[in-house]
Design a protein around this motif. Structure first.
Motif, PDB file in Angstrom:
ATOM      1  N   TYR A 165       0.845  -1.192   0.000  1.00 14.00           N
ATOM      2  CA  TYR A 165       0.000   0.000   0.000  1.00 14.00           C
ATOM      3  C   TYR A 165       0.879   1.241   0.000  1.00 14.00           C
ATOM      4  CZ  TYR A 165      -4.511  -2.293   0.689  1.00 14.00           C
ATOM      5  OH  TYR A 165      -5.658  -3.029   0.507  1.00 14.00           O
ATOM      6  N   PRO A 166       0.342   2.374  -0.461  1.00 12.42           N
ATOM      7  CA  PRO A 166       1.141   3.609  -0.457  1.00 12.42           C
ATOM      8  C   PRO A 166       1.713   3.916   0.915  1.00 12.42           C
ATOM      9  CG  PRO A 166      -0.880   3.928  -1.702  1.00 12.42           C
ATOM     10  CD  PRO A 166      -0.993   2.589  -1.053  1.00 12.42           C
ATOM     11  N   GLY A 167       2.985   4.294   0.922  1.00 10.98           N
ATOM     12  CA  GLY A 167       3.658   4.628   2.171  1.00 10.98           C
ATOM     13  C   GLY A 167       4.328   3.450   2.856  1.00 10.98           C
ATOM     14  N   ASP A 168       4.143   2.236   2.342  1.00 11.87           N
ATOM     15  CA  ASP A 168       4.789   1.072   2.942  1.00 11.87           C
ATOM     16  C   ASP A 168       6.306   1.175   2.813  1.00 11.87           C
ATOM     17  OD1 ASP A 168       2.391   0.012   3.642  1.00 11.87           O
ATOM     18  OD2 ASP A 168       2.425  -1.662   2.218  1.00 11.87           O
ATOM     19  N   VAL A 169       7.001   0.608   3.796  1.00 11.46           N
ATOM     20  CA  VAL A 169       8.453   0.524   3.767  1.00 11.46           C
ATOM     21  C   VAL A 169       8.838  -0.952   3.857  1.00 11.46           C
ATOM     22  CG1 VAL A 169      10.619   1.119   4.918  1.00 11.46           C
ATOM     23  CG2 VAL A 169       8.749   2.779   4.834  1.00 11.46           C
ATOM     24  N   VAL A 170       9.597  -1.416   2.864  1.00 12.46           N
ATOM     25  CA  VAL A 170      10.093  -2.793   2.844  1.00 12.46           C
ATOM     26  C   VAL A 170      11.586  -2.747   3.160  1.00 12.46           C
ATOM     27  CG1 VAL A 170      10.439  -4.865   1.461  1.00 12.46           C
ATOM     28  CG2 VAL A 170       8.361  -3.493   1.153  1.00 12.46           C
ATOM     29  N   TYR A 171      11.947  -3.387   4.253  1.00 14.28           N
ATOM     30  CA  TYR A 171      13.349  -3.395   4.665  1.00 14.28           C
ATOM     31  C   TYR A 171      13.887  -4.817   4.569  1.00 14.28           C
ATOM     32  CZ  TYR A 171      17.594  -2.798   7.418  1.00 14.28           C
ATOM     33  OH  TYR A 171      18.897  -2.773   7.835  1.00 14.28           O
ATOM     34  N   VAL A 172      14.944  -4.977   3.785  1.00 14.60           N
ATOM     35  CA  VAL A 172      15.569  -6.281   3.570  1.00 14.60           C
ATOM     36  C   VAL A 172      16.855  -6.324   4.385  1.00 14.60           C
ATOM     37  CG1 VAL A 172      16.542  -7.852   1.868  1.00 14.60           C
ATOM     38  CG2 VAL A 172      14.584  -6.424   1.259  1.00 14.60           C
ATOM     39  N   ASN A 173      16.944  -7.305   5.269  1.00 13.61           N
ATOM     40  CA  ASN A 173      18.068  -7.354   6.202  1.00 13.61           C
ATOM     41  C   ASN A 173      18.735  -8.717   6.175  1.00 13.61           C
ATOM     42  OD1 ASN A 173      19.787  -6.663   8.395  1.00 13.61           O
ATOM     43  ND2 ASN A 173      18.419  -7.753   9.784  1.00 13.61           N
ATOM     44  N   ARG A 174      20.048  -8.689   5.926  1.00 10.26           N
ATOM     45  CA  ARG A 174      20.809  -9.934   6.016  1.00 10.26           C
ATOM     46  C   ARG A 174      21.177 -10.188   7.470  1.00 10.26           C
ATOM     47  NH1 ARG A 174      26.771 -11.454   3.442  1.00 10.26           N
ATOM     48  NH2 ARG A 174      26.696 -13.679   3.970  1.00 10.26           N
ATOM     49  N   GLU A 175      20.783 -11.328   7.961  1.00 10.79           N
ATOM     50  CA  GLU A 175      21.062 -11.688   9.349  1.00 10.79           C
ATOM     51  C   GLU A 175      21.669 -13.085   9.367  1.00 10.79           C
ATOM     52  OE1 GLU A 175      18.652 -12.465  13.519  1.00 10.79           O
ATOM     53  OE2 GLU A 175      17.768 -11.199  11.974  1.00 10.79           O
ATOM     54  N   ARG A 176      22.994 -13.116   9.365  1.00  9.70           N
ATOM     55  CA  ARG A 176      23.680 -14.404   9.395  1.00  9.70           C
ATOM     56  C   ARG A 176      23.679 -14.934  10.819  1.00  9.70           C
ATOM     57  NH1 ARG A 176      29.844 -16.062   7.465  1.00  9.70           N
ATOM     58  NH2 ARG A 176      29.518 -18.321   7.672  1.00  9.70           N
ATOM     59  N   ARG A 177      22.843 -15.897  11.076  1.00  8.70           N
ATOM     60  CA  ARG A 177      22.707 -16.464  12.413  1.00  8.70           C
ATOM     61  C   ARG A 177      23.610 -17.701  12.516  1.00  8.70           C
ATOM     62  NH1 ARG A 177      16.644 -17.444  13.661  1.00  8.70           N
ATOM     63  NH2 ARG A 177      17.321 -17.200  15.826  1.00  8.70           N
ATOM     64  N   THR A 178      24.505 -17.667  13.481  1.00 10.78           N
ATOM     65  CA  THR A 178      25.479 -18.743  13.627  1.00 10.78           C
ATOM     66  C   THR A 178      25.617 -19.136  15.094  1.00 10.78           C
ATOM     67  OG1 THR A 178      27.334 -17.191  13.876  1.00 10.78           O
ATOM     68  CG2 THR A 178      26.802 -17.905  11.640  1.00 10.78           C
ATOM     69  N   TYR A 179      26.196 -20.304  15.297  1.00  6.03           N
ATOM     70  CA  TYR A 179      26.601 -20.721  16.637  1.00  6.03           C
ATOM     71  C   TYR A 179      27.969 -21.386  16.534  1.00  6.03           C
ATOM     72  CZ  TYR A 179      25.108 -25.484  15.358  1.00  6.03           C
ATOM     73  OH  TYR A 179      24.967 -26.703  14.743  1.00  6.03           O
ATOM     74  N   LEU A 180      28.661 -21.460  17.659  1.00  8.41           N
ATOM     75  CA  LEU A 180      29.975 -22.079  17.713  1.00  8.41           C
ATOM     76  C   LEU A 180      29.859 -23.443  18.387  1.00  8.41           C
ATOM     77  CD1 LEU A 180      32.157 -19.031  18.827  1.00  8.41           C
ATOM     78  CD2 LEU A 180      31.904 -19.949  16.522  1.00  8.41           C
ATOM     79  N   ALA A 181      30.594 -24.405  17.857  1.00  8.87           N
ATOM     80  CA  ALA A 181      30.602 -25.763  18.416  1.00  8.87           C
ATOM     81  C   ALA A 181      32.032 -26.157  18.759  1.00  8.87           C
ATOM     82  CB  ALA A 181      29.989 -26.757  17.435  1.00  8.87           C
ATOM     83  N   PHE A 182      32.235 -26.675  19.969  1.00 11.60           N
ATOM     84  CA  PHE A 182      33.553 -27.110  20.423  1.00 11.60           C
ATOM     85  C   PHE A 182      33.415 -28.431  21.172  1.00 11.60           C
ATOM     86  CE2 PHE A 182      33.814 -22.398  20.548  1.00 11.60           C
ATOM     87  CZ  PHE A 182      34.785 -22.225  19.591  1.00 11.60           C
ATOM     88  N   SER A 185      32.388 -33.145  19.702  1.00 13.93           N
ATOM     89  CA  SER A 185      31.352 -33.270  18.670  1.00 13.93           C
ATOM     90  C   SER A 185      32.030 -33.626  17.348  1.00 13.93           C
ATOM     91  CB  SER A 185      30.550 -31.973  18.534  1.00 13.93           C
ATOM     92  OG  SER A 185      31.396 -30.898  18.179  1.00 13.93           O
ATOM     93  N   GLY A 186      31.212 -34.026  16.382  1.00 12.13           N
ATOM     94  CA  GLY A 186      31.789 -34.441  15.112  1.00 12.13           C
ATOM     95  C   GLY A 186      32.423 -33.321  14.328  1.00 12.13           C
ATOM     96  N   LEU A 187      32.055 -32.063  14.625  1.00 10.32           N
ATOM     97  CA  LEU A 187      32.578 -30.916  13.888  1.00 10.32           C
ATOM     98  C   LEU A 187      32.723 -29.755  14.845  1.00 10.32           C
ATOM     99  CD1 LEU A 187      33.205 -29.489  11.125  1.00 10.32           C
ATOM    100  CD2 LEU A 187      30.779 -28.920  11.021  1.00 10.32           C
ATOM    101  N   SER A 188      33.833 -29.038  14.764  1.00 12.73           N
ATOM    102  CA  SER A 188      34.053 -27.853  15.581  1.00 12.73           C
ATOM    103  C   SER A 188      34.178 -26.639  14.682  1.00 12.73           C
ATOM    104  CB  SER A 188      35.325 -28.001  16.434  1.00 12.73           C
ATOM    105  OG  SER A 188      35.181 -29.031  17.382  1.00 12.73           O
ATOM    106  N   GLY A 189      33.687 -25.493  15.173  1.00 14.37           N
ATOM    107  CA  GLY A 189      33.789 -24.257  14.404  1.00 14.37           C
ATOM    108  C   GLY A 189      32.479 -23.507  14.381  1.00 14.37           C
ATOM    109  N   ARG A 190      32.379 -22.531  13.484  1.00  8.52           N
ATOM    110  CA  ARG A 190      31.168 -21.724  13.348  1.00  8.52           C
ATOM    111  C   ARG A 190      30.212 -22.401  12.379  1.00  8.52           C
ATOM    112  NH1 ARG A 190      31.295 -15.491  11.359  1.00  8.52           N
ATOM    113  NH2 ARG A 190      31.993 -16.522   9.454  1.00  8.52           N
ATOM    114  N   VAL A 191      28.950 -22.488  12.763  1.00  6.41           N
ATOM    115  CA  VAL A 191      27.951 -23.204  11.981  1.00  6.41           C
ATOM    116  C   VAL A 191      26.777 -22.272  11.720  1.00  6.41           C
ATOM    117  CG1 VAL A 191      26.506 -25.273  11.825  1.00  6.41           C
ATOM    118  CG2 VAL A 191      28.649 -25.343  13.133  1.00  6.41           C
TER     119      VAL A 191
END
Length: 403
Positions: A249-266, A269-275
């Motif tokens: 609709y008129p006046g709408d604002v569309v905001y596109v945001n890159r959000e790289r969501r990660t966790y660390l594993a140590f 476990s079978g794999l260590s690092g950022r996932v």
């Protein structure tokens, strides 16, 4: 006389400690003793200095305070926009062209001596809807335009000219729309203000008009702001669920945001690092699966830890009182959650516990793993010197000692 197994182990351990400081052994760089001894200033940690934290065992009661995020939606939050394109009334700043027709020459706008012409009409200079929402038409006066559809304005002008012009007919064309625009910002290739097409613009249409995404789609979230209402959905949800790709609709604002969501594993476990999360809702069970699960030969299934900063308000509701500066309202406090997969309900708890961005997952080694490490070092030094019989006796002696 040959020393006993225990005495031999003590002597060997002392020898290993002495050799560890020998400068003749190969090194990949300076060790901790060299770094400490040559430092110009050394601020040593005091015994009482330790970062505060809370240890919370993961139980069904704890799950209630950390629910999975509810599925976000655009279609349920913006009502009529999911049914069809909006009507586009004129607004302040719009530029319009007005053409006036009369059925015969000799009327108000077409003089009788105009001669042969393809039609009895005149086109007025383009007009901009002023800040009062008005346009001006000769002999009709000021016409309210803002907030009205072109058909309504046309009928108003014809009515005002009916007793002065010969069967007047009016055509209104929108030359430039400035009030029916939407803004597309954020992680797109060309942020822009876009005019809404009369046939309607959907969320994906607007992103496409702004040059598309400048980041991987699985890491992108799309926020739609309309007035005081805001909703956010993953970009992949717009693709997989057409109901979410609603009209703008008129006046709408569309905001596109890159959000790289990660966790660390140590740890074990079978794999260590950022996932990367990859999914919008990731559970602790899925996080363990993404790193290959637990190593059977090393991991202690009863000691799986998740490190996270938790707001103090949530801890207060859980009955955990945090004192001092760390307990101030609105603050965050370090919490270690412990999962015990040896319990029958452990996997069910892990399946319902939501991961957060920047969590740290640590799988502890079992006690037997530490014993095995020590014996491996001892065996590597003694092999070929005392012989297999002595090694076997030494291992039995080490086991009794470490008990």
């Amino acid at each position: 006389m040959r020393p006993s197994g225990k005495a031999y182990l003590v002597s060997l351990t002392a020898t290993l400690l002495a050799l560890s400081g020998c400068s003749t052994l190969p090194h990949s760089g300076p060790d901790n003793r060299a770094i400490e001894s040559q430092a110009s200033v050394y601020l040593a940690a005091q015994k009482q200095e330790q970062a505060p934290y809370a240890l919370v065992d993961l139980t069904p009661n704890v799950l209630a305070f950390f629910p999975l995020e509810s599925r976000k939606s655009l279609s349920s939050g913006f009502g009529p926009s999911r049914k069809g394109p909006p009507a586009l009334p004129l607004g302040v700043g719009d530029v319009v062209s007005i053409t006036l027709f009369e059925s015969a020459a000799g009327g108000l706008f077409i003089p009788a001596d105009a001669g042969s012409r393809p039609g009895n009409f005149i086109t007025l200079p383009n007009q901009t809807v002023d800040t009062r929402g008005l346009i001006n038409v000769p002999y009709a006066g000021s016409i309210r335009a803002a907030g009205r559809l072109p058909e309504e304005i046309r009928a108003d002008i014809e009515q005002r000219l009916a007793d002065r012009a010969i069967e007047p007919q009016v055509v209104i064309n929108l030359v430039q729309s400035r009030s029916s625009q939407i803004s597309v910002l954020g992680d797109v290739n060309s942020a822009a203000k876009i005019e809404i097409n009369p046939s309607g613009e959907r969320v994906l249409d607007a992103i496409s008009a702004a040059g598309g995404l400048s980041a991987p789609g699985r890491e992108v979230y799309v926020t739609l702001q309309r007035g005081s209402t805001t909703a956010t959905v993953p970009f992949e949800e717009l693709l997989s669920n057409p109901r979410e790709n609603i009209f703008l609709y008129p006046g709408d604002v569309v905001y596109v945001n890159r959000e790289r969501r990660t966790y660390l594993a140590f740890g074990a476990s079978g794999l260590s690092g950022r996932v990367d999360f990859d999914e919008s809702n990731l559970t602790l069970a899925e996080a363990l699966g993404k790193v290959g699960g637990l190593l059977d030969s090393r991991a202690d299934a009863a000691q799986i830890f998740l490190y996270r900063l938790v707001d103090t308000a949530t801890l207060a509701r859980m009955g955990v009182q945090v004192e001092g500066n760390a307990g101030k309202a609105g603050g965050q406090y370090p919490v270690i959650f412990r999962l015990n997969l040896r319990k029958p309900d452990g996997l069910f708890l892990a399946q319902k516990f939501a991961m957060h961005d920047k969590d740290i997952l640590y799988v502890s080694n079992s006690d037997s793993t530490e014993v095995t490490k020590f014996l491996a070092v001892v065996n590597s030094v003694t092999s070929g010197v005392a012989g297999p019989a002595t090694d076997a006796a030494l291992i039995r002696s080490a086991e009794r000692t470490l008990r």
